[in-house]
Design an enzyme around this catalytic site. Sequence first.
Site, mmCIF file in Angstrom:
data_model
loop_
_atom_site.group_PDB
_atom_site.id
_atom_site.type_symbol
_atom_site.label_atom_id
_atom_site.label_comp_id
_atom_site.label_asym_id
_atom_site.label_seq_id
_atom_site.Cartn_x
_atom_site.Cartn_y
_atom_site.Cartn_z
ATOM 1 N N ASN A 57 7.267 10.642 1.882
ATOM 2 C CA ASN A 57 8.487 9.861 1.985
ATOM 3 C C ASN A 57 8.861 9.239 0.653
ATOM 4 O O ASN A 57 8.022 8.697 -0.051
ATOM 5 C CB ASN A 57 8.297 8.767 3.040
ATOM 6 C CG ASN A 57 9.602 8.227 3.548
ATOM 7 O OD1 ASN A 57 10.529 7.989 2.783
ATOM 8 N ND2 ASN A 57 9.685 8.019 4.844
ATOM 9 N N HIS A 112 14.799 14.886 11.367
ATOM 10 C CA HIS A 112 13.507 14.524 10.780
ATOM 11 C C HIS A 112 12.797 13.499 11.648
ATOM 12 O O HIS A 112 13.426 12.638 12.251
ATOM 13 C CB HIS A 112 13.640 14.023 9.339
ATOM 14 C CG HIS A 112 14.555 12.882 9.136
ATOM 15 N ND1 HIS A 112 15.932 13.007 9.165
ATOM 16 C CD2 HIS A 112 14.309 11.573 8.890
ATOM 17 C CE1 HIS A 112 16.497 11.831 8.928
ATOM 18 N NE2 HIS A 112 15.527 10.935 8.774
ATOM 19 N N GLN A 142 15.661 9.461 14.515
ATOM 20 C CA GLN A 142 17.002 8.915 14.700
ATOM 21 C C GLN A 142 17.940 10.119 14.758
ATOM 22 O O GLN A 142 18.124 10.811 13.767
ATOM 23 C CB GLN A 142 17.339 7.971 13.549
ATOM 24 C CG GLN A 142 16.458 6.720 13.576
ATOM 25 C CD GLN A 142 16.405 6.036 12.243
ATOM 26 O OE1 GLN A 142 15.998 6.636 11.252
ATOM 27 N NE2 GLN A 142 16.798 4.778 12.203
ATOM 28 N N HIS A 182 19.955 15.869 8.633
ATOM 29 C CA HIS A 182 18.901 16.873 8.789
ATOM 30 C C HIS A 182 17.882 16.244 9.742
ATOM 31 O O HIS A 182 17.367 15.155 9.466
ATOM 32 C CB HIS A 182 18.249 17.173 7.431
ATOM 33 C CG HIS A 182 17.300 18.312 7.439
ATOM 34 N ND1 HIS A 182 17.132 19.102 6.318
ATOM 35 C CD2 HIS A 182 16.458 18.808 8.363
ATOM 36 C CE1 HIS A 182 16.219 20.036 6.580
ATOM 37 N NE2 HIS A 182 15.807 19.861 7.818
ATOM 38 N N GLY A 207 21.425 5.569 13.723
ATOM 39 C CA GLY A 207 20.939 5.124 12.421
ATOM 40 C C GLY A 207 20.592 6.262 11.476
ATOM 41 O O GLY A 207 20.193 6.033 10.346
ATOM 42 N N GLN A 208 20.745 7.507 11.912
ATOM 43 C CA GLN A 208 20.453 8.652 11.056
ATOM 44 C C GLN A 208 21.490 8.718 9.935
ATOM 45 O O GLN A 208 22.691 8.725 10.194
ATOM 46 C CB GLN A 208 20.475 9.950 11.867
ATOM 47 C CG GLN A 208 20.190 11.193 11.040
ATOM 48 C CD GLN A 208 20.386 12.488 11.839
ATOM 49 O OE1 GLN A 208 21.039 12.502 12.869
ATOM 50 N NE2 GLN A 208 19.801 13.560 11.348
ATOM 51 N N THR A 209 21.023 8.755 8.692
ATOM 52 C CA THR A 209 21.953 8.821 7.560
ATOM 53 C C THR A 209 21.833 10.124 6.784
ATOM 54 O O THR A 209 22.740 10.480 6.050
ATOM 55 C CB THR A 209 21.723 7.651 6.588
ATOM 56 O OG1 THR A 209 20.373 7.694 6.141
ATOM 57 C CG2 THR A 209 22.013 6.318 7.258
ATOM 58 N N VAL A 210 20.728 10.826 6.940
ATOM 59 C CA VAL A 210 20.567 12.129 6.299
ATOM 60 C C VAL A 210 20.803 13.170 7.383
ATOM 61 O O VAL A 210 20.086 13.194 8.383
ATOM 62 C CB VAL A 210 19.159 12.296 5.684
ATOM 63 C CG1 VAL A 210 18.993 13.679 5.082
ATOM 64 C CG2 VAL A 210 18.903 11.221 4.631
ATOM 65 N N HIS A 218 9.891 10.601 11.589
ATOM 66 C CA HIS A 218 9.091 9.697 10.774
ATOM 67 C C HIS A 218 7.732 9.549 11.444
ATOM 68 O O HIS A 218 7.660 9.305 12.646
ATOM 69 C CB HIS A 218 9.734 8.304 10.721
ATOM 70 C CG HIS A 218 11.047 8.272 10.028
ATOM 71 N ND1 HIS A 218 11.178 7.901 8.704
ATOM 72 C CD2 HIS A 218 12.304 8.537 10.465
ATOM 73 C CE1 HIS A 218 12.453 7.951 8.368
ATOM 74 N NE2 HIS A 218 13.165 8.336 9.422
#
Length: 170
Positions: A27, A96, A83, A94, A89-92, A98
Site C-alpha cells: 500500500n 480492491h 469499498q 479499480h 468511499g471508493q476513489t480509485v 484492503h
Amino acid sequence: MSSLLFASFDVSRQAFYRSRLAAAIVNLKPLVPGHVLVIPTRVVPRLADLKHDELSELMISVQHVARVIERVYGADGLTIACQDGKASGQTVPHVHFHLLPRKLQGDAFARNDDVYPALEASEGRLPDALREAPQQLQVDADEDRKPRTLEDMEKEARWLKSFFDAEAEA
C-alpha cells in the site's frame, strides 16, 4: 512479467503476489504495518463487473494473501474491506480489497471500528498521492511516520514476495 495496473497507475514494482487473474500490492499509504491491497489483474471499477472466474480467483487470492500477511506480521486477525463504488468511499476505479493486520493487544486502533473512518479518509486522498508517487509519499494515518518512497515499497514487496516464493518451493 507483464505490467500491472491499479486503475491507470503502473504498480508492477509494488506487486508481491500474482496469480493468473489477481495480484497483491503493498500500500502506498498504509494505515498499519502490513496493510496491503488485493486487486484483479484486469482493471474493473466495480465488483459486479468481474467475471465469475475473476471473482473466484480474487477471493481465493484474498484468502491466500491474508493467511501469509497475518502470519508474517504476527497479527491476531485481519480487517478485510472493499469499498465498492463512489458512494461507499471508493476513489480509485479499480476493485480492491484492503487487508489490514490487527492485534488483540497494542492495535493501532483502540476501538475496532475506528479503522473504517481512517480507511475512508486514506482512500479519499489516494488518487492525488498515486500521481505523486515518484516523490516521497505522505502516510495519512500518522503524521509522525516517515513518507514512503517507491524504493521503500519495492523493498517491502520483495520481502513479502519471499514468503510466497518459499511456499511455492515447499
